[in-house]
Design a protein around this motif. Sequence first.
Motif, PDB file in Angstrom:
ATOM      1  N   SER A  43       0.777  -1.133   0.062  1.00 44.86           N
ATOM      2  CA  SER A  43       0.012   0.083  -0.090  1.00 44.86           C
ATOM      3  C   SER A  43       0.884   1.171   0.067  1.00 44.86           C
ATOM      4  N   ASP A 158      -6.099  -0.736  -4.407  1.00 45.67           N
ATOM      5  CA  ASP A 158      -5.412  -1.535  -3.504  1.00 45.67           C
ATOM      6  C   ASP A 158      -6.570  -2.369  -2.955  1.00 45.67           C
ATOM      7  N   GLU A 159      -6.404  -3.811  -2.997  1.00 42.65           N
ATOM      8  CA  GLU A 159      -7.189  -4.814  -2.631  1.00 42.65           C
ATOM      9  C   GLU A 159      -8.810  -4.562  -2.792  1.00 42.65           C
TER      10      GLU A 159
HETATM   11 MG    MG Z   1      -1.971  -2.687   2.484  1.00 38.81          MG
END
Ligand code: MG
Length: 361
Positions: A43, A158-159
């Motif tokens: 991240s 991000d995910e």
């Molecule tokens: Mg992360």
Amino acid sequence: MADLTLTGVAKSYGEVDVLRDINLEIKAGELIVFVGPSGCGKSTLLRMIAGLERITGGDLTIDGVRVNDMPPAQRGIAMVFQSYALYPHMTVRQNMEFALKIARKSRAEIDAAVNKAAEILQLTPYLDRLPKALSGGQRQRVAIGRAIVRDPKVYLFDEPLSNLDAALRVATRIEIAQLKEAMPDRTMIYVTHDQVEAMTLASRIVVLADKGIAQVGTPLELYERPQNEFVAQFIGSPQMNLLAGEVVETGDVTTVKLQDGGVARSAVPTRPEDLGLTVNIGVRPEDLTLTEAEGLFTGTVEIVEALGEVTLLYFGNEPGAPHMIAKLPGIHADLRRSRVTLGAAPEKVHLFHAGQSLLYR
Ligand SMILES: [Mg+2]
Ligand SMILES: Nc1ncnc2c1ncn2[C@@H]1O[C@H](COP(=O)(O)OP(=O)(O)OP(=O)(O)O)[C@@H](O)[C@H]1O
């Protein structure tokens, strides 16, 4: 269209190094997936690219322009976060057009952008609904739609699917693959913990570990030719088995006598001076087969997990015994507590010395 180049990029918080010396070239139109253990800096790296986090070393360029100090809004990047808060009192259309209104685009431009994004994401029937009247997957698509309407050069995810249930993840994963196909010149960087997402979406996967890049390659390169034991065990599920041994015969095919008594033959070539070298052999659970002949491992099946299409066999759960997992096609529920020998084709046996693949000397 956007090429990204990271040269010696680093991040530290005061004394604490999070990332060191990240070198990566991303070509326009690629879908790059970052994977790595929790806390390895995925991240952080994404946020540095977006401009949400200061880069403390090295350079980031987009289309040849150094952007280290460029504010996020000017980078031509849109980011979709895991926790995508939609505005609950706004309809899908209002949520999607919000950023364009702030940017004072004309009504006609806004409508064109929102309608096009809604079509790509199959959200047209829902444009007048409030978020609470949508499923989780539809909400996630609205969050992606907010990024699309801005027509960025680079998408960062991000995910994005991690709070969807299993069936929705599969459906949304396929939608993301189609979305990428509909926008072949857009660059995407995608962070995930999910092996299947990484393997199916990525044009190339970047494995991050130990503050740096462990390997970059296409999904199949990482699966078939991992450069080190970390990548070997990180890509693939269940993870690759490693067994310690000694090289007893060198040549085009290498023979390794294993500590636990088995013998492995590997198609990784070795030189005469490698005789006696202490190595780990690596073999994936799905590459092991039951054999009557001399195998690389003999043990008692402790646990059987019959998943229907495949059966997982677990060995060595008693202390001191080598831990092994084999994945056999079909159903083998009857093997529990039986003593079996496992073998593998030489092409499927990897060799590692001091953690590094011997293929790469
Ligand atoms: Mg992360
Ligand atoms: N403000 C901060 N000060 C100090 N350390 C920080 C700060 N923010 C993040 N870190 C550290 O940076 C490291 C990387 O964090 P990051 O969120 O990028 O990891 P990640 O790979 O995305 O993990 P996950 O898979 O769990 O999301 C972590 O070890 C974290 O503790």
